[in-house]
Design an enzyme around this catalytic site. Structure first.
Site, PDB file in Angstrom:
ATOM      1  N   GLY A  12       0.832  -1.224   0.140  1.00  0.00           N
ATOM      2  CA  GLY A  12       0.060   0.009  -0.118  1.00  0.00           C
ATOM      3  C   GLY A  12       0.952   1.244   0.062  1.00  0.00           C
ATOM      4  O   GLY A  12       2.013   1.030   0.280  1.00  0.00           O
ATOM      5  N   SER A  15       2.232   5.890   4.291  1.00  0.00           N
ATOM      6  CA  SER A  15       1.391   6.384   5.348  1.00  0.00           C
ATOM      7  C   SER A  15      -0.260   5.832   5.485  1.00  0.00           C
ATOM      8  O   SER A  15      -0.835   6.514   5.819  1.00  0.00           O
ATOM      9  CB  SER A  15       1.264   8.351   5.126  1.00  0.00           C
ATOM     10  OG  SER A  15       2.681   8.498   5.124  1.00  0.00           O
ATOM     11  N   GLY A  17      -0.808   3.285   6.775  1.00  0.00           N
ATOM     12  CA  GLY A  17      -0.966   2.358   8.136  1.00  0.00           C
ATOM     13  C   GLY A  17      -0.526   0.906   8.070  1.00  0.00           C
ATOM     14  O   GLY A  17      -0.729   0.145   8.777  1.00  0.00           O
ATOM     15  N   LYS A  18       0.449   0.405   6.792  1.00  0.00           N
ATOM     16  CA  LYS A  18       0.867  -0.679   6.859  1.00  0.00           C
ATOM     17  C   LYS A  18       1.522  -1.157   7.861  1.00  0.00           C
ATOM     18  O   LYS A  18       1.469  -2.256   8.397  1.00  0.00           O
ATOM     19  CB  LYS A  18       1.645  -1.101   5.642  1.00  0.00           C
ATOM     20  CG  LYS A  18       1.090  -0.886   4.226  1.00  0.00           C
ATOM     21  CD  LYS A  18       1.902  -1.034   3.119  1.00  0.00           C
ATOM     22  CE  LYS A  18       3.296  -0.276   3.056  1.00  0.00           C
ATOM     23  NZ  LYS A  18       3.103   1.410   2.858  1.00  0.00           N
ATOM     24  N   SER A  19       2.447  -0.370   8.476  1.00  0.00           N
ATOM     25  CA  SER A  19       3.321  -0.837   9.464  1.00  0.00           C
ATOM     26  C   SER A  19       2.514  -1.126  11.101  1.00  0.00           C
ATOM     27  O   SER A  19       2.847  -2.049  11.720  1.00  0.00           O
ATOM     28  CB  SER A  19       4.568   0.114   9.901  1.00  0.00           C
ATOM     29  OG  SER A  19       5.217   0.434   8.626  1.00  0.00           O
ATOM     30  N   ASP A  39      10.984  -0.505   4.604  1.00  0.00           N
ATOM     31  CA  ASP A  39      12.083   0.548   4.954  1.00  0.00           C
ATOM     32  C   ASP A  39      13.247   0.267   5.496  1.00  0.00           C
ATOM     33  O   ASP A  39      14.262   1.120   5.256  1.00  0.00           O
ATOM     34  CB  ASP A  39      11.163   1.478   5.926  1.00  0.00           C
ATOM     35  CG  ASP A  39      10.017   2.239   5.284  1.00  0.00           C
ATOM     36  OD1 ASP A  39      10.067   2.336   3.876  1.00  0.00           O
ATOM     37  OD2 ASP A  39       9.076   2.792   5.922  1.00  0.00           O
TER      38      ASP A  39
END
Length: 192
Positions: A12, A15, A17-19, A39
């Site tokens: 996705g 920002s 919200g994946k993490s 990342d």
């Protein structure tokens, strides 16, 4: 325990919200899942390859009167990301379940190896479930601005890029559901 390693791969926009979803999912699965994030692999590159044509480069522009930042990957960044995909296969090969936080971007893959094809090939011996994480652009841009650690305009450019040509086993909407609710949806969908 599961019979073979299961890999849950979330894709996705930055920002979206994946993490947060990955961490929430990791905390509620019945079996243990290791967490890998793109990342971390990009941050492992020498700093001189940030905003460099051989690493990650950023092309500033505008769309609909708003700033955009197009992300391009060079050979060093592509090697790091391919290394992540191979590392995921090696870790799964040792019987570890994985949750992977990924973002497929860049000029329809900049002429380099298509990461989805590479993941599917490398992870063929395991159970791979692809999850698309979505939210409205205005929600993602507000999160991007609030974070303070992202270049404003990346989300706008990525919005049409990261899901291009993708087919998912599940889609979640982090614009209407919290990270915990999205994690619960994933857990239920795949009996984790």
């Amino acid at each position: 325990m599961l019979d073979r390693a299961t890999i849950i791969l979330l894709n996705g926009v930055s920002s979206v919200g994946k993490s947060s979803i990955c961490k929430a999912l990791q905390s509620i699965t019945t079996d243990p899942f290791l967490y890998m994030e793109m990342d971390a692999y990009l941050a492992a590159m020498p700093s001189k390859y940030q905003d460099h044509p051989d690493g990650l480069s950023f092309e500033r522009g505008e769309a609909d009167g708003r700033p955009t930042i197009k992300v391009k990957t060079g050979q060093v960044a592509e090697n790091a990301l391919s290394g992540m995909r191979h590392a995921a296969a090696a870790v799964a090969g040792q019987g570890n379940n994985l949750i992977i936080d990924e973002m497929f971007f860049g000029d329809r893959h900049n002429g380099f190896c298509n990461p989805v094809v590479e993941y599917r090939r490398l992870l063929a011996p395991y159970t791979l479930k692809m999850v698309g994480v979505f939210a409205p652009l205005d929600v993602i841009e507000a999160r991007e601005a609030a974070r303070g650690d992202r270049m404003i305009g990346m989300a706008r450019w990525q919005f049409d890029e990261v899901h291009y040509g993708m087919r998912y086993d599940l889609e979640v909407d982090s614009g209407v559901a919290s990270a915990e609710e999205c994690a619960e949806q994933i857990k239920a969908a795949f009996s984790l």
